[in-house]
Design a protein around this motif. Structure first.
Motif, PDB file in Angstrom:
ATOM      1  N   SER A 189      -7.793   2.895  -1.930  1.00 33.69           N
ATOM      2  CA  SER A 189      -7.838   4.127  -1.136  1.00 33.69           C
ATOM      3  C   SER A 189      -8.256   5.331  -1.970  1.00 33.69           C
ATOM      4  N   GLU A 190      -8.288   5.170  -3.301  1.00 37.57           N
ATOM      5  CA  GLU A 190      -8.778   6.245  -4.172  1.00 37.57           C
ATOM      6  C   GLU A 190     -10.272   6.097  -4.466  1.00 37.57           C
ATOM      7  N   GLU A 191     -10.880   5.022  -3.936  1.00 41.49           N
ATOM      8  CA  GLU A 191     -12.313   4.778  -4.138  1.00 41.49           C
ATOM      9  C   GLU A 191     -13.082   5.433  -2.991  1.00 41.49           C
ATOM     10  N   LYS A 192     -13.708   6.572  -3.265  1.00 40.94           N
ATOM     11  CA  LYS A 192     -14.326   7.343  -2.173  1.00 40.94           C
ATOM     12  C   LYS A 192     -15.513   6.628  -1.549  1.00 40.94           C
ATOM     13  N   HIS A 193     -16.085   5.648  -2.238  1.00 47.45           N
ATOM     14  CA  HIS A 193     -17.205   4.914  -1.664  1.00 47.45           C
ATOM     15  C   HIS A 193     -16.751   3.638  -0.955  1.00 47.45           C
ATOM     16  N   THR A 194     -15.420   3.524  -0.771  1.00 45.93           N
ATOM     17  CA  THR A 194     -14.850   2.436   0.023  1.00 45.93           C
ATOM     18  C   THR A 194     -13.968   2.982   1.135  1.00 45.93           C
ATOM     19  N   GLN A 212       4.407   5.472 -12.584  1.00 47.62           N
ATOM     20  CA  GLN A 212       5.530   5.031 -11.756  1.00 47.62           C
ATOM     21  C   GLN A 212       5.270   3.651 -11.159  1.00 47.62           C
ATOM     22  N   ARG A 213       4.055   3.461 -10.687  1.00 48.49           N
ATOM     23  CA  ARG A 213       3.701   2.181 -10.070  1.00 48.49           C
ATOM     24  C   ARG A 213       3.742   1.059 -11.105  1.00 48.49           C
ATOM     25  N   LYS A 214       3.171   1.305 -12.262  1.00 47.44           N
ATOM     26  CA  LYS A 214       3.161   0.298 -13.328  1.00 47.44           C
ATOM     27  C   LYS A 214       4.588  -0.074 -13.722  1.00 47.44           C
ATOM     28  N   SER A 253       0.812  -1.223   0.000  1.00 53.70           N
ATOM     29  CA  SER A 253       0.000   0.000   0.000  1.00 53.70           C
ATOM     30  C   SER A 253       0.843   1.269   0.000  1.00 53.70           C
ATOM     31  N   TYR A 254       2.114   1.174   0.366  1.00 51.40           N
ATOM     32  CA  TYR A 254       3.001   2.343   0.308  1.00 51.40           C
ATOM     33  C   TYR A 254       3.050   2.916  -1.104  1.00 51.40           C
ATOM     34  N   PHE A 255       2.915   2.058  -2.100  1.00 49.37           N
ATOM     35  CA  PHE A 255       3.073   2.485  -3.483  1.00 49.37           C
ATOM     36  C   PHE A 255       1.883   3.285  -4.007  1.00 49.37           C
ATOM     37  N   LYS A 256       0.873   3.513  -3.171  1.00 50.65           N
ATOM     38  CA  LYS A 256      -0.208   4.415  -3.566  1.00 50.65           C
ATOM     39  C   LYS A 256       0.304   5.849  -3.684  1.00 50.65           C
ATOM     40  N   ARG A 257       1.458   6.123  -3.090  1.00 50.22           N
ATOM     41  CA  ARG A 257       2.039   7.460  -3.180  1.00 50.22           C
ATOM     42  C   ARG A 257       2.591   7.760  -4.566  1.00 50.22           C
ATOM     43  N   MET A 258       2.833   6.719  -5.354  1.00 49.40           N
ATOM     44  CA  MET A 258       3.349   6.891  -6.707  1.00 49.40           C
ATOM     45  C   MET A 258       2.232   7.245  -7.680  1.00 49.40           C
TER      46      MET A 258
END
Length: 347
Positions: free
Chosen positions: A281-286, A252-254, A243-248
């Motif tokens: 974490s980018e899904e506002k309904h989750t 970059q992640r791909k 989950s740290y890679f959500k900052r990329m």
């Protein structure tokens, strides 16, 4: 009229049971799609990959029973062959043997096959998408639910994770403070997960006598699995990214995922057909942030969620509220069944 808030597995299953009994309802779903944290994405070569809930085991008997009831097939996760282990994404992968594991299963045709089967049994006019609920007002004659439109109901079901309704919905009169405090501190399963899948024309890992399983201490990919379909006519690898890679950024992640897979599996891993990912974490309904950070399954299945509120006019459902298998698909099925029984008994 009963209003169900959320068209995930528990909400749809409750609706399915109510429909069979002829009890009127409406489902209000904030997303533009059904399924919640179940989301099977079909790529350019018709390979189904799971961006959400995927696996279940022999322990998950409520889900097994529902699949059998609906005539939906499932199959054992392929694990034959050596497993790759990396200390870091830049280090060579070591092929290791692991002892036999208890089987896990996937739903034939993708997890969304279960969602779509329930949905197909319902009247489409009873499921309203893009209806994000903002306020719920309880009064003497019923319940008013305010979303894009206003709805009147006799009862409501909160078929979404507790942290979401605690942080995003306004209740009048206010909910008991103990319930709200518990809900805010209830972990939502998958909320900080990143799922990634790559589809391939051929299962190149099989030629290397590999299972497709990859484990790494640091990531980006922390665990990967063979994700070919039941018929083994389409092929993919799928799993979780740290989950740290959500900052990329996406790019970059791909790039970091592909580089790691090349180091682990070899250059054939770069010849993929589709790269698909979901940063939950980018899904506002989750996702809703938590302070302090919650540990996995924190307060899942808390006994307070068994209670009804506002003179039995509000029922709490969802996987996280389930008294059995909380946080998992099996828990969502359990919650949907229990909620339906309560509503049918009171009708």
């Amino acid at each position: 009229m009963i209003i169900l808030i959320g068209a995930g597995l528990s909400g749809l299953l409750t609706a399915y049971r109510l429909k069979k009994e002829g009890i009127p309802f409406k489902i209000l779903e904030a997303r533009a799609r059904i399924g919640g944290r179940i989301n099977t994405v079909v790529g350019s070569d018709n390979t189904p990959v799971e961006m959400g809930a995927t696996w279940f085991t022999d322990q998950h008997q409520h889900l097994h029973a529902l699949l059998n009831e609906l005539g939906i097939g499932y199959f054992e996760q392929s694990m034959a062959g050596s497993v790759l282990f990396q200390n870091s994404p830049n280090s060579p992968a070591e092929a290791i043997q692991i002892p036999p594991q208890a089987p896990s299963y996937r739903i034939s045709g993708g997890t969304s096959h279960l969602i779509n089967t329930l949905y197909a049994a319902l009247d489409k006019d009873d499921i309203l998408l893009s209806q994000e609920v903002k306020e719920i007002h309880f009064h003497q004659t019923g319940v008013e639910v305010i979303a894009k439109e206003s709805f009147e109901a006799s009862k409501i079901v909160l078929a979404l994770p507790p942290k979401l309704w605690a942080q995003k919905l306004s209740f009048s009169p206010t909910l008991p403070s103990k319930l709200m405090d518990t809900a805010v501190l209830t972990h939502t399963w998958m909320e900080d997960s990143i799922k990634v899948a790559l589809s391939y024309k051929e299962p190149f890992w099989e030629k290397q006598k590999l299972s497709g399983m990859l484990f790494c201490n640091t990531g980006p990919v922390t665990e990967f699995y063979d994700h070919s379909n039941h018929e083994r006519s389409t092929f993919a690898l799928c799993g979780f990214v740290n989950s740290y890679f959500k900052r990329m950024t996406y790019e970059q992640r791909k790039a970091s995922v592909i580089m790691q897979l090349q180091n682990a599996f070899g250059v054939e891993a770069t010849s993929f057909l589709d790269y698909t990912e979901c940063v939950w974490s980018e899904e506002k309904h989750t996702y809703e942030s938590s302070e302090p950070e919650l540990f996995p399954h924190q307060n899942n299945g808390n006994p307070i969620f068994k209670n009804t509120f506002y003179d039995d006019r509000m029922i709490i459902s969802s996987a996280e509220s389930a008294a059995q298998s909380p946080g998992y698909m099996d828990g969502a099925v359990y919650a949907g069944n229990v909620t339906a029984k309560k509503l049918i008994a009171a009708n």
